[in-house]
Design a protein around this motif. Structure first.
Motif, PDB file in Angstrom:
ATOM      1  N   ASN A 172       0.838  -1.217   0.000  1.00 62.49           N
ATOM      2  CA  ASN A 172       0.000   0.000   0.000  1.00 62.49           C
ATOM      3  C   ASN A 172       0.857   1.245   0.000  1.00 62.49           C
ATOM      4  O   ASN A 172       0.511   2.256  -0.636  1.00 62.49           O
ATOM      5  CB  ASN A 172      -0.930   0.009   1.217  1.00 62.49           C
ATOM      6  N   ARG A 173       2.001   1.247   0.712  1.00 60.67           N
ATOM      7  CA  ARG A 173       2.892   2.422   0.758  1.00 60.67           C
ATOM      8  C   ARG A 173       3.442   2.725  -0.616  1.00 60.67           C
ATOM      9  O   ARG A 173       3.513   3.884  -1.036  1.00 60.67           O
ATOM     10  CB  ARG A 173       4.016   2.147   1.774  1.00 60.67           C
ATOM     11  N   GLN A 174       3.806   1.689  -1.349  1.00 61.40           N
ATOM     12  CA  GLN A 174       4.363   1.890  -2.678  1.00 61.40           C
ATOM     13  C   GLN A 174       3.311   2.517  -3.594  1.00 61.40           C
ATOM     14  O   GLN A 174       3.601   3.413  -4.397  1.00 61.40           O
ATOM     15  CB  GLN A 174       4.820   0.534  -3.243  1.00 61.40           C
ATOM     16  N   LYS A 175       2.020   2.050  -3.424  1.00 65.68           N
ATOM     17  CA  LYS A 175       0.957   2.608  -4.251  1.00 65.68           C
ATOM     18  C   LYS A 175       0.737   4.086  -3.932  1.00 65.68           C
ATOM     19  O   LYS A 175       0.528   4.912  -4.834  1.00 65.68           O
ATOM     20  CB  LYS A 175      -0.344   1.838  -4.028  1.00 65.68           C
ATOM     21  N   LYS A 176       0.739   4.494  -2.655  1.00 59.35           N
ATOM     22  CA  LYS A 176       0.541   5.897  -2.257  1.00 59.35           C
ATOM     23  C   LYS A 176       1.656   6.773  -2.800  1.00 59.35           C
ATOM     24  O   LYS A 176       1.410   7.928  -3.232  1.00 59.35           O
ATOM     25  CB  LYS A 176       0.467   6.005  -0.730  1.00 59.35           C
ATOM     26  N   ILE A 177       2.913   6.253  -2.763  1.00 61.76           N
ATOM     27  CA  ILE A 177       4.033   7.049  -3.282  1.00 61.76           C
ATOM     28  C   ILE A 177       3.818   7.347  -4.765  1.00 61.76           C
ATOM     29  O   ILE A 177       4.006   8.465  -5.257  1.00 61.76           O
ATOM     30  CB  ILE A 177       5.364   6.297  -3.052  1.00 61.76           C
ATOM     31  N   TYR A 178       3.367   6.349  -5.486  1.00 66.79           N
ATOM     32  CA  TYR A 178       3.150   6.529  -6.924  1.00 66.79           C
ATOM     33  C   TYR A 178       2.050   7.553  -7.172  1.00 66.79           C
ATOM     34  O   TYR A 178       2.201   8.452  -8.011  1.00 66.79           O
ATOM     35  CB  TYR A 178       2.789   5.169  -7.534  1.00 66.79           C
ATOM     36  N   GLN A 179       0.930   7.472  -6.428  1.00 63.23           N
ATOM     37  CA  GLN A 179      -0.199   8.397  -6.624  1.00 63.23           C
ATOM     38  C   GLN A 179       0.201   9.821  -6.259  1.00 63.23           C
ATOM     39  O   GLN A 179      -0.175  10.781  -6.948  1.00 63.23           O
ATOM     40  CB  GLN A 179      -1.413   7.947  -5.783  1.00 63.23           C
ATOM     41  N   THR A 180       1.000   9.986  -5.174  1.00 66.09           N
ATOM     42  CA  THR A 180       1.419  11.334  -4.750  1.00 66.09           C
ATOM     43  C   THR A 180       2.311  11.965  -5.810  1.00 66.09           C
ATOM     44  O   THR A 180       2.180  13.168  -6.121  1.00 66.09           O
ATOM     45  CB  THR A 180       2.158  11.246  -3.410  1.00 66.09           C
ATOM     46  N   GLN A 181       3.250  11.223  -6.350  1.00 68.39           N
ATOM     47  CA  GLN A 181       4.138  11.746  -7.379  1.00 68.39           C
ATOM     48  C   GLN A 181       3.339  12.166  -8.613  1.00 68.39           C
ATOM     49  O   GLN A 181       3.628  13.201  -9.253  1.00 68.39           O
ATOM     50  CB  GLN A 181       5.154  10.670  -7.755  1.00 68.39           C
ATOM     51  N   LYS A 182       2.296  11.400  -8.934  1.00 70.27           N
ATOM     52  CA  LYS A 182       1.462  11.718 -10.094  1.00 70.27           C
ATOM     53  C   LYS A 182       0.721  13.031  -9.879  1.00 70.27           C
ATOM     54  O   LYS A 182       0.661  13.893 -10.770  1.00 70.27           O
ATOM     55  CB  LYS A 182       0.493  10.581 -10.336  1.00 70.27           C
ATOM     56  N   ILE A 183       0.137  13.263  -8.631  1.00 72.41           N
ATOM     57  CA  ILE A 183      -0.600  14.499  -8.318  1.00 72.41           C
ATOM     58  C   ILE A 183       0.336  15.688  -8.360  1.00 72.41           C
ATOM     59  O   ILE A 183      -0.003  16.770  -8.897  1.00 72.41           O
ATOM     60  CB  ILE A 183      -1.283  14.386  -6.953  1.00 72.41           C
ATOM     61  N   ILE A 184       1.560  15.533  -7.798  1.00 73.07           N
ATOM     62  CA  ILE A 184       2.522  16.641  -7.794  1.00 73.07           C
ATOM     63  C   ILE A 184       2.860  17.044  -9.215  1.00 73.07           C
ATOM     64  O   ILE A 184       2.956  18.242  -9.556  1.00 73.07           O
ATOM     65  CB  ILE A 184       3.785  16.235  -7.022  1.00 73.07           C
ATOM     66  N   GLN A 185       2.988  16.095 -10.079  1.00 72.27           N
ATOM     67  CA  GLN A 185       3.329  16.371 -11.468  1.00 72.27           C
ATOM     68  C   GLN A 185       2.210  17.142 -12.158  1.00 72.27           C
ATOM     69  O   GLN A 185       2.435  18.126 -12.874  1.00 72.27           O
ATOM     70  CB  GLN A 185       3.594  15.047 -12.200  1.00 72.27           C
ATOM     71  N   ASP A 242       5.816  17.127   1.240  1.00 77.61           N
ATOM     72  CA  ASP A 242       6.035  16.694   2.639  1.00 77.61           C
ATOM     73  C   ASP A 242       5.447  15.329   2.865  1.00 77.61           C
ATOM     74  O   ASP A 242       6.046  14.458   3.525  1.00 77.61           O
ATOM     75  CB  ASP A 242       5.381  17.710   3.592  1.00 77.61           C
ATOM     76  N   SER A 243       4.243  15.063   2.323  1.00 73.94           N
ATOM     77  CA  SER A 243       3.611  13.750   2.478  1.00 73.94           C
ATOM     78  C   SER A 243       4.437  12.670   1.799  1.00 73.94           C
ATOM     79  O   SER A 243       4.564  11.559   2.318  1.00 73.94           O
ATOM     80  CB  SER A 243       2.199  13.817   1.882  1.00 73.94           C
ATOM     81  N   LEU A 244       5.003  12.991   0.638  1.00 71.93           N
ATOM     82  CA  LEU A 244       5.823  12.011  -0.094  1.00 71.93           C
ATOM     83  C   LEU A 244       7.069  11.646   0.698  1.00 71.93           C
ATOM     84  O   LEU A 244       7.441  10.455   0.788  1.00 71.93           O
ATOM     85  CB  LEU A 244       6.193  12.593  -1.460  1.00 71.93           C
ATOM     86  N   ARG A 245       7.746  12.622   1.249  1.00 69.51           N
ATOM     87  CA  ARG A 245       8.941  12.351   2.041  1.00 69.51           C
ATOM     88  C   ARG A 245       8.606  11.474   3.242  1.00 69.51           C
ATOM     89  O   ARG A 245       9.376  10.584   3.610  1.00 69.51           O
ATOM     90  CB  ARG A 245       9.585  13.668   2.509  1.00 69.51           C
ATOM     91  N   GLN A 246       7.419  11.723   3.859  1.00 72.58           N
ATOM     92  CA  GLN A 246       7.018  10.918   5.015  1.00 72.58           C
ATOM     93  C   GLN A 246       6.768   9.468   4.619  1.00 72.58           C
ATOM     94  O   GLN A 246       7.149   8.534   5.334  1.00 72.58           O
ATOM     95  CB  GLN A 246       5.744  11.520   5.655  1.00 72.58           C
ATOM     96  N   SER A 267       1.213  26.249  -2.254  1.00 75.91           N
ATOM     97  CA  SER A 267       1.150  25.694  -0.895  1.00 75.91           C
ATOM     98  C   SER A 267       0.732  24.233  -0.929  1.00 75.91           C
ATOM     99  O   SER A 267       1.265  23.397  -0.212  1.00 75.91           O
ATOM    100  CB  SER A 267       0.159  26.509  -0.058  1.00 75.91           C
ATOM    101  N   LYS A 268      -0.236  23.871  -1.800  1.00 79.59           N
ATOM    102  CA  LYS A 268      -0.714  22.498  -1.885  1.00 79.59           C
ATOM    103  C   LYS A 268       0.387  21.570  -2.407  1.00 79.59           C
ATOM    104  O   LYS A 268       0.549  20.433  -1.925  1.00 79.59           O
ATOM    105  CB  LYS A 268      -1.942  22.428  -2.802  1.00 79.59           C
ATOM    106  N   ILE A 269       1.181  22.035  -3.367  1.00 74.63           N
ATOM    107  CA  ILE A 269       2.306  21.220  -3.884  1.00 74.63           C
ATOM    108  C   ILE A 269       3.315  20.971  -2.783  1.00 74.63           C
ATOM    109  O   ILE A 269       3.827  19.857  -2.613  1.00 74.63           O
ATOM    110  CB  ILE A 269       2.961  21.914  -5.110  1.00 74.63           C
ATOM    111  N   GLY A 270       3.595  22.009  -1.996  1.00 77.50           N
ATOM    112  CA  GLY A 270       4.536  21.836  -0.874  1.00 77.50           C
ATOM    113  C   GLY A 270       4.046  20.807   0.117  1.00 77.50           C
ATOM    114  O   GLY A 270       4.813  19.997   0.649  1.00 77.50           O
ATOM    115  N   VAL A 271       2.734  20.825   0.409  1.00 83.83           N
ATOM    116  CA  VAL A 271       2.164  19.858   1.353  1.00 83.83           C
ATOM    117  C   VAL A 271       2.316  18.450   0.815  1.00 83.83           C
ATOM    118  O   VAL A 271       2.660  17.500   1.545  1.00 83.83           O
ATOM    119  CB  VAL A 271       0.686  20.200   1.627  1.00 83.83           C
ATOM    120  N   LYS A 272       2.098  18.253  -0.509  1.00 86.77           N
ATOM    121  CA  LYS A 272       2.216  16.922  -1.100  1.00 86.77           C
ATOM    122  C   LYS A 272       3.660  16.418  -1.063  1.00 86.77           C
ATOM    123  O   LYS A 272       3.905  15.234  -0.837  1.00 86.77           O
ATOM    124  CB  LYS A 272       1.709  16.947  -2.555  1.00 86.77           C
TER     125      LYS A 272
END
Length: 1089
Positions: free
Chosen positions: A343-356, A691-695, A684-689
């Motif tokens: 599940n963590r790997q899937k969230k990382i992929y989705q977060t990177q996609k939203i940031i892009q 931070d979530s990715l690093r976590q 601001s929203k990109i910055g928050v994402k």
């Protein structure tokens, strides 16, 4: 002779004839008065015959009569003046003395009565020695003095009552006055005997009737008694049959019991022989049962051990299952770690996609324009609006606070006005209950005030407000009740309009007064109140209450409330000094009202005082000034509240306008801020994402490491499982031999049970006969026991029926009676039913009939004896009545003939006709015997009975006087007193008359008038008869009280004339000189000639 009291109060003069007849027993020799009514000190020496007491009205003639009555133990009520003895003491004195000296040989009797005002009591003395009232009354009665007998003592206020005496009362009074002592006693005995005779006659009549009724009732009872005795014979036979029946029943059961007992004993012997035959088989069966018990014990011990080992095996199996569960939990935890990493790997992929995606959007967004000047301008305008709104809010809060305070003050005023209105309502209800017409007039006036030109005031009792309720009694005692409920008007026209409407149109009885045209409300008193403080006065009446100006003006004019002072107990204690020094005409002390008047002739001050009555109307008062002030304050507050509401409305409208403008500016500012903040929000929203990715990257799980840890835990658990399996195998090896032993024991028990069953089968064939014998034995034994218990119970019942006590032998009388009765139950029951049927024919009878018959017979005998005794007693009373009646009538007829002779002679001398005779309605009704006086004053009329209504006042006076004169020569009493019989005096302390101008009630005091009771001719004739009769030899003493005498009357040397002079300008006693007066009289006579 003459006697006088101190300093110009009274002078007495006695003129006697040359010769003096001796006093009779009980005559008055001397009368002494001290501080009694009008006298301070006075001593009178009456003559033994006729004493004419002469003096003007009010000089004190009747005071001597009062002294005679009270000094001889008379009651104040008999004088018809007052009921309290203390009121006869002179005003201002605390003690009065009356002393009467009565003639008695060899030494006179002196009776002294001291009267005390405070305790309203008297102290008595006889010959200067203390005595009781009863002793004094006994002494007076022994001298035949009866001050309560109108035939002997006729005071001024009781003259009218003499003619109201009934014939019976006149007879009794005459008997007491001139009859012999035994005459009145005979009369009383006759009345008592007659009363007893009537009671006995009624009693004998009632008892005779009761006796006849009782005899008739007894005759009816006799038939019932005969039937009762016949019924009693059947009942006794039934009772004897019922007594024998349980004995016969007992005998039958006893025979059955003996038979059952014999059968049981025989079966018992058979049972014993059968038991001896079964003994060997029983022993073998018992041995088999012992072997079975031993095998059963071994089987139970083996089974217990097997259960213990089986329990341990189960515990080991449960432990193995627990270890399997632990291994499964470890595998489940590893699988969860693995899923979490996926599940963590899937969230990382989705977060990177939203940031892009957001980065691409940010790159395409244009640079934001500069909107800050517009926002600053809007902020400035909003700030100004906010300041204005704050100011308006402060103004609104201030106005609301002020409105709240005003409303709170208004509520307080309304509550206070409600309290004042409640007080007024109470006063109006009080007025409504007492004067309903006045209340109706008030209701009309309140609705029609516009019909009057000037101010109108409601009744004074509503308008007057007393400052202190303790002072209400002074106001109500000073103002008349009619003025208290009077309406007050300022002009005469208004008052007339009101009275026409009320009296003529509405037919209401109301009072109305008109205030003076010139106001008197501010009139000054005759002197300042400070000058009266030394006498205990503290205020004038006007200062004790408030009232509207017209009411106060009327009260000052009519009642001079501004000049009537109110004092305390100090004023009461020094009242004589206050009257002399202040010259006040009206005043009040704590509990009294004083009115001082000055005589128009002598200029002497006359004072009268009355006790204050309790206040009824003014105890509750309303402060009109306070009420008016509160109403004004309420009006001001209402105006202020209206002004505040108007100002608040303006402020609320301005608030709505500012709020609308504020909302519009804020919407404009919001739109500008949204345009400027959209790019910043995206960054601001990109910055928050990021931070979530690093976590998420930091939270990575090492699956290899987790796998190794899980394998280590599983190996350790498997080692524990191997130990548990080893222990389980050891327990199984132990349980196998035990199961083999269990099977062997079961086989042995089977073989032994079969042996036992075989023996029991062989034994059972032999015990069938034994059991049958035992069953028969038990049945016979049970039957024998039941029959025994039934015998005991029947014996007990039989003894109870025959009423035999414990250990008591069977009575011989029962044995004799039982021999004549049947011996079997069937015969007894048949005979018993027959007798009960016969007894049931006698219904409605009981032992009470015989008791009542005997009781009535005894009562008849007692009543017959009692009635015979009462009849004898009645005959005795009739004989006594006959004897006493003969004695009494002989004395009575002689007395009435003598009275009639004298009375007729006196009337004949006046050319009139008068008769006195004995009147009776029924010869046997002695309490209705009476003396009838019949008179005729005109030749053209018939003789008429003297009544209070038929004759004129003069005719009644002449008749009364002549009747008393007829008694004079026959009189047995020592003296007789007649007070002003020829004068009728009406003394009205207060006469009320209607003032037609003001429709008001006015008080007038001290108004006297009198009229002559007899014409001069009759008066002269009566006086001559009095002189002739009272001056005869050995007649009793006679006191004749009169305010005047005709001229040229006939006098007698034996009569005594007592002149009563009383007044402030009379000559003092010690300055009297009879010789000088006679010389002056002769000199004046010569000068006249």
């Amino acid at each position: 002779m003459a006697a006088a009291r101190e300093k110009g109060k009274a002078v007495w003069k006695s003129v006697k004839g040359e010769s003096q007849s001796p006093f009779v027993l009980g005559s008055i020799v001397r009368i002494f008065m001290e501080n009694f009514l009008t006298y301070t000190v006075c001593e009178v020496y009456p003559g033994p015959n006729l004493n004419v007491v002469l003096g003007a009205n009010g000089t004190g003639k009747s005071s001597i009569v009062c002294a005679i009555c009270l000094g001889l133990a008379g009651k104040p009520s008999f004088l018809g003046r007052v009921d309290k003895i203390g009121l006869f003491v002179k005003q201002g004195c605390m003690k009065g003395v009356v002393e009467i000296e009565l003639f008695k040989s060899p030494a006179n009797i002196i009776i002294t009565r001291e009267i005390y005002v405070v305790s309203n009591s008297s102290v008595w003395f006889i010959n200067r020695e203390p005595a009781t009232l009863k002793t004094v009354e006994e002494q007076i009665a022994a001298l035949n003095i009866q001050v309560d007998n109108l035939c002997q003592f006729l005071p001024q206020d009781k003259v009218g009552e003499f003619t109201k005496l009934s014939k019976t009362e006149l007879l009794e009074a005459t008997e007491k006055s001139i009859g012999s002592p035994e005459m009145y006693q005979f009369h009383c005995e006759l009345k008592n005997y007659r009363e007893k005779e009537r009671e006995l006659e009624n009693l004998c009549r009632e008892k005779t009737t009761s006796l006849e009724k009782m005899k008739q009732r007894v005759e009816r009872y006799k038939q019932d008694v005969d039937r009762y005795h016949e019924c009693k014979r059947h009942v006794d036979l039934i009772e004897m049959l019922e007594r024998k029946r349980p004995w016969v029943e007992y005998e039958n059961v006893r025979e059955q019991h003996e038979e059952a007992k014999q059968n049981r004993n025989q079966v018992k012997k058979e049972l014993k022989s059968l038991k001896e035959m079964q003994a060997p088989w029983t022993k073998k069966i018992e041995e088999a049962e012992e072997n079975l018990k031993s095998l059963d014990m071994k089987t139970r011990d083996n089974a217990a051990e097997i259960r213990s080992i089986s329990q341990k095996c189960k515990e080991k199996q449960d432990a193995l299952e627990m270890k399997d569960k632990q291994i499964e939990e470890i595998n489940q935890a590893f699988r969860m770690k693995k899923d979490e990493e996926t599940n963590r790997q899937k969230k990382i992929y989705q977060t990177q996609k939203i940031i892009q995606e957001w980065q691409n959007e940010l790159d395409t967004m244009a640079v934001c324009e500069n909107l800050q000047p517009q926002i600053d301008a809007i902020n400035t305008e909003l700030k100004e609006l906010q300041e204005e709104r704050v100011n308006i809010d402060n103004d609104v809060n201030d106005l609301r606070a002020e409105k709240t305070n005003q409303e709170r003050e208004k509520k307080r005023i309304i509550d206070r006005l409600g309290q004042l209105n409640n007080i007024m309502h109470m006063k109006e209800e009080n007025l409504k209950m007492r004067f309903r017409d006045t209340h109706s007039a008030i209701m009309w006036l309140r609705k029609n005030k516009d019909k009057f030109k000037k101010r109108t005031c409601e009744p004074m009792m509503l308008e007057i407000n007393v400052k202190d309720s303790r002072h209400a009694k002074y106001i109500e005692n000073h103002i008349s009740s009619n003025d208290m409920r009077a309406f007050v008007f300022e002009c005469q026209e208004d008052m007339e309009t009101f009275l026409v409407e009320m009296r003529d149109h509405q037919k209401l009885i109301v009072n109305a007064v008109c205030a003076p045209a010139e106001s008197c409300a501010e009139n000054l008193p005759s002197r300042p109140i400070e000058e009266l403080h030394q006498y205990g006065f503290y205020s004038y009446l006007r200062e004790l209450f408030d009232a509207p100006h017209p009411v106060m003006s009327y009260l000052c004019s009519q009642y001079r409330v501004h000049d009537v002072p109110v004092g305390t107990e100090k004023t009461r204690d020094m009242i004589e000094r206050v009257i002399q020094e202040t010259n006040l005409r009206q005043m009040y002390t704590a509990e009294e009202r004083y009115v001082i008047k000055v005589s128009s002739y002598t200029k002497q001050s006359l004072s009268s005082n009355t006790c204050l009555r309790e206040a009824q109307f003014l105890t509750t008062s309303v402060d009109t000034d306070e009420r008016e002030q509160l109403e004004n304050q309420q009006q001001d507050i209402n105006n202020t509240l209206k002004s505040l509401d108007a100002r608040l409305t303006v402020l609320f409208d301005r608030q709505k306008l500012l709020e609308h403008k504020d909302n519009k500016l804020r919407q404009e500012k919001k739109a500008l801020l949204e345009r400027g903040n959209q790019r910043r929000q995206l960054e601001s929203k990109i910055g928050v994402k990021y931070d979530s990715l690093r976590q998420l990257e930091q939270d990575a799980i090492d699956l290899e490491k987790e796998f190794q840890l899980a394998n280590v835990k599983i190996k350790e658990i498997n080692k524990q499982k191997a130990g548990l399996v080893s222990e389980l195998m050891h327990l199984i090896k132990r349980i196998i031999p035990l199961n083999i032993v269990k099977v062997a024991l079961a086989l042995q028990i089977t073989r032994m049970t079969a042996e036992k069953n075989r023996l029991q089968s062989e034994y059972k064939a032999g015990t069938v006969q034994l059991r049958a014998a035992q069953q028969r034995f038990h049945e016979l034994d049970h039957k024998k026991q039941l029959l025994y218990e039934k015998c005991v119970e029947l014996m007990k019942q039989a003894r109870q029926v025959c009423r035999l006590g414990p250990g008591q032998d069977f009575p011989e009388e029962f044995q004799v009676a039982f021999q004549t009765l049947p011996d079997t139950l069937e015969e007894i029951d048949a005979f018993l039913n027959e007798e009960k049927t016969r007894a049931s024919c006698f219904t409605g009878l009981s032992a009470s009939v015989v008791e009542e018959y005997n009781k009535q017979t005894q009562e008849i005998q007692q009543l017959t004896e009692y009635l015979e005794g009462k009849k004898n007693e009645l005959n005795n009373y009739k004989q006594n009545i006959s004897q006493v009646k003969e004695k009494w009538l002989s004395l009575l007829k002689v007395m009435i003939e003598q009275i009639n002779g004298k009375f007729s002679k006196f009337f004949s001398s006046m050319q009139c006709v008068g008769e006195v005779d004995l009147h009776m309605e029924n010869e046997e009704e002695y309490e209705k015997y009476g003396i009838r006086i019949r008179v005729k004053f005109h030749s053209s009329t018939e003789l008429h009975e003297l009544t209070p209504y038929h004759q004129s006042g003069g005719e009644k006076t002449v008749s009364t006087m002549l009747y008393l004169m007829a008694l004079q020569e026959l009189n047995r009493c020592p003296f007789r007193v007649v007070d002003e019989i020829n004068q009728v005096r009406i003394n009205s302390a207060v006469l009320l008359f209607l003032c037609t101008d003001a429709y008001d009630i006015v008080e007038r005091t001290d108004f006297f008038f009198s009229f002559q009771g007899m014409d001069p001719v009759n008066e002269r004739r009566v006086f001559e008869m009095v002189v002739e009769t009272a001056c005869k030899k050995r007649t009793s003493q006679y006191f004749f009280i009169t305010p005047k005498l005709l001229q040229n009357l006939t006098y007698n040397d034996k009569m005594t004339v007592l002149f009563v002079y009383n007044g402030p300008f009379m000559l003092e006693t010690h300055k009297w000189n009879i010789k000088d007066m006679r010389r002056r009289q002769r000199r004046l006579t010569k000068m006249t000639e």
